[in-house]
Design a protein around this motif. Structure first.
Motif, PDB file in Angstrom:
ATOM      1  N   ASP A  20      13.048   4.950  11.266  1.00 58.38           N
ATOM      2  CA  ASP A  20      14.108   5.708  12.094  1.00 58.38           C
ATOM      3  C   ASP A  20      15.152   4.779  12.264  1.00 58.38           C
ATOM      4  OD1 ASP A  20      12.749   4.091  13.961  1.00 58.38           O
ATOM      5  OD2 ASP A  20      12.610   5.789  15.642  1.00 58.38           O
ATOM      6  N   GLU A  21      15.353   3.483  11.886  1.00 58.51           N
ATOM      7  CA  GLU A  21      16.431   2.787  12.234  1.00 58.51           C
ATOM      8  C   GLU A  21      17.490   3.093  11.188  1.00 58.51           C
ATOM      9  OE1 GLU A  21      15.652  -1.437  11.765  1.00 58.51           O
ATOM     10  OE2 GLU A  21      14.398  -1.431  13.757  1.00 58.51           O
ATOM     11  N   PRO A  22      18.728   2.825  11.628  1.00 58.25           N
ATOM     12  CA  PRO A  22      19.892   3.643  10.925  1.00 58.25           C
ATOM     13  C   PRO A  22      19.868   2.931   9.430  1.00 58.25           C
ATOM     14  CG  PRO A  22      20.568   2.085  12.808  1.00 58.25           C
ATOM     15  CD  PRO A  22      18.866   2.362  12.906  1.00 58.25           C
ATOM     16  N   PRO A  23      20.533   3.338   8.299  1.00 57.23           N
ATOM     17  CA  PRO A  23      20.437   2.730   7.214  1.00 57.23           C
ATOM     18  C   PRO A  23      21.389   1.399   7.219  1.00 57.23           C
ATOM     19  CG  PRO A  23      21.835   4.609   7.114  1.00 57.23           C
ATOM     20  CD  PRO A  23      21.198   4.578   8.341  1.00 57.23           C
ATOM     21  N   SER A  55      27.279  -6.962  22.870  1.00 58.69           N
ATOM     22  CA  SER A  55      25.978  -7.493  22.266  1.00 58.69           C
ATOM     23  C   SER A  55      25.487  -6.920  20.894  1.00 58.69           C
ATOM     24  CB  SER A  55      24.704  -7.388  23.003  1.00 58.69           C
ATOM     25  OG  SER A  55      25.003  -8.135  24.436  1.00 58.69           O
ATOM     26  N   GLY A  56      26.295  -6.554  20.238  1.00 59.09           N
ATOM     27  CA  GLY A  56      26.207  -6.058  19.003  1.00 59.09           C
ATOM     28  C   GLY A  56      26.534  -7.080  17.809  1.00 59.09           C
ATOM     29  N   LEU A  57      25.436  -6.772  16.638  1.00 58.23           N
ATOM     30  CA  LEU A  57      25.922  -7.714  15.700  1.00 58.23           C
ATOM     31  C   LEU A  57      26.597  -7.188  14.560  1.00 58.23           C
ATOM     32  CD1 LEU A  57      21.871  -8.581  14.791  1.00 58.23           C
ATOM     33  CD2 LEU A  57      23.841 -10.217  15.885  1.00 58.23           C
ATOM     34  N   THR A  58      27.424  -8.056  13.812  1.00 61.76           N
ATOM     35  CA  THR A  58      28.486  -7.608  12.785  1.00 61.76           C
ATOM     36  C   THR A  58      28.155  -8.552  11.630  1.00 61.76           C
ATOM     37  OG1 THR A  58      30.221  -9.033  13.749  1.00 61.76           O
ATOM     38  CG2 THR A  58      29.961  -6.708  14.467  1.00 61.76           C
ATOM     39  N   LEU A  59      28.512  -8.242  10.557  1.00 57.45           N
ATOM     40  CA  LEU A  59      28.533  -9.039   9.082  1.00 57.45           C
ATOM     41  C   LEU A  59      29.693  -8.754   8.302  1.00 57.45           C
ATOM     42  CD1 LEU A  59      27.141 -10.809   7.090  1.00 57.45           C
ATOM     43  CD2 LEU A  59      26.245  -8.808   6.229  1.00 57.45           C
ATOM     44  N   LEU A  62      31.668  -5.691   9.883  1.00 56.23           N
ATOM     45  CA  LEU A  62      31.010  -4.422   9.947  1.00 56.23           C
ATOM     46  C   LEU A  62      29.774  -4.509  10.788  1.00 56.23           C
ATOM     47  CD1 LEU A  62      30.975  -4.088   5.929  1.00 56.23           C
ATOM     48  CD2 LEU A  62      32.373  -2.834   7.817  1.00 56.23           C
ATOM     49  N   PRO A  63      29.567  -3.408  11.366  1.00 58.42           N
ATOM     50  CA  PRO A  63      28.314  -3.348  12.392  1.00 58.42           C
ATOM     51  C   PRO A  63      27.160  -3.316  11.835  1.00 58.42           C
ATOM     52  CG  PRO A  63      29.469  -1.161  12.440  1.00 58.42           C
ATOM     53  CD  PRO A  63      30.317  -2.112  11.564  1.00 58.42           C
ATOM     54  N   LEU A  64      26.115  -3.923  12.399  1.00 61.99           N
ATOM     55  CA  LEU A  64      24.721  -3.889  12.005  1.00 61.99           C
ATOM     56  C   LEU A  64      24.011  -3.028  12.984  1.00 61.99           C
ATOM     57  CD1 LEU A  64      24.157  -7.503  10.792  1.00 61.99           C
ATOM     58  CD2 LEU A  64      24.542  -5.520   9.039  1.00 61.99           C
ATOM     59  N   LEU A  65      22.572  -2.824  12.764  1.00 61.92           N
ATOM     60  CA  LEU A  65      21.735  -1.968  13.552  1.00 61.92           C
ATOM     61  C   LEU A  65      22.596  -0.734  14.128  1.00 61.92           C
ATOM     62  CD1 LEU A  65      20.349  -4.876  15.939  1.00 61.92           C
ATOM     63  CD2 LEU A  65      19.166  -3.546  14.070  1.00 61.92           C
ATOM     64  N   GLY A  66      23.314  -0.052  13.124  1.00 65.88           N
ATOM     65  CA  GLY A  66      23.807   1.284  13.540  1.00 65.88           C
ATOM     66  C   GLY A  66      25.122   1.067  14.777  1.00 65.88           C
ATOM     67  N   GLY A  67      25.527  -0.149  14.827  1.00 65.72           N
ATOM     68  CA  GLY A  67      26.358  -0.602  16.016  1.00 65.72           C
ATOM     69  C   GLY A  67      25.837  -0.731  17.319  1.00 65.72           C
TER      70      GLY A  67
END
Length: 216
Positions: A20-23, A55-59, A62-67
């Motif tokens: 159920d994690e975001p794509p 505390s969000g991850l970006t690459l 662009l946001p990872l983990l659905g932001g």
């Protein structure tokens, strides 16, 4: 100099992302060599990986983990205050730890992920302990890495990771009767898929041995 870059090279069980994690987000930026490990604060980036003030991850922006924030702790109640980033020498794979303290003193780092730039795939990692890991030992072809995690009473666990699949082999197994004390400078790659380590094997008496450990 950062808290990570000053540490010497060392050496986790892995759980695959929940359905159920975001794509995953796909970055269009090519991977380039980025060999230095670094600890970053919110608002900073290293090798294209960033930590936002929330505390969000970006690459590559662009946001990872659905932001969503990179949460820490068993209850995932708090966000990461800093990130430890360990890139593979070729720049494709990253081992990333989320820590509770600031970059100059990250303290306990209970959350970790593997990031693969190919498709921006992200694999959560579970640890017996909360680190931080000092440094990663990458295989000669950059397709595996190994690390040593400190346990209680001076013992250690050795983990060998395939970052392309997210698979991890942990030694000794959780149900093993023997325990390891690992000579960290004595850990290296004997082949592209086997780690050799000088260690004490305690069961309960401790004896010095050199063993090879297979990667997944």
């Amino acid at each position: 100099m950062s808290a990570v870059a000053a540490l010497a090279c060392l050496l986790v069980a892995c759980e695959r992302p929940n359905s159920d994690e975001p794509p995953p987000v796909t970055s269009t930026a090519p991977h380039v060599p980025c060999a230095e490990a670094e600890t970053i604060s919110p608002g900073a980036t290293h090798c294209g990986i960033g930590l936002t003030p929330s505390s969000g991850l970006t690459l590559d922006g662009l946001p990872l983990l659905g932001g969503s924030p990179l949460r820490l702790g068993e209850g995932m109640e708090s966000g990461a205050a800093s990130l430890m980033i360990y890139p593979s020498p070729g720049g494709r794979f990253f081992f990333v730890r989320g820590c509770g303290g600031p970059a100059l003193n990250p303290g306990v780092c209970p959350r970790a992920v593997i990031l693969d730039r190919h498709g921006a795939r992200l694999y959560p990692i579970a640890f017996r302990a909360s680190g931080p890991t000092a440094c990663i030992a990458w295989s000669p072809d950059n397709n595996r890495f190994a690390l040593v995690e400190p346990l209680s009473e001076g013992f250690h666990a050795l983990y060998v990771v395939n970052p392309e699949t997210g698979e991890v082999a942990g030694y000794p197994p959780d149900d093993a009767s023997e325990r390891f004390r690992i000579n960290e400078p004595g850990v290296g790659w004997a082949t592209p898929t086997e780690v050799e380590a000088r260690l004490e094997v305690c069961a309960p008496r401790c004896t010095a041995e050199t063993r090879r450990f297979a990667s997944p």
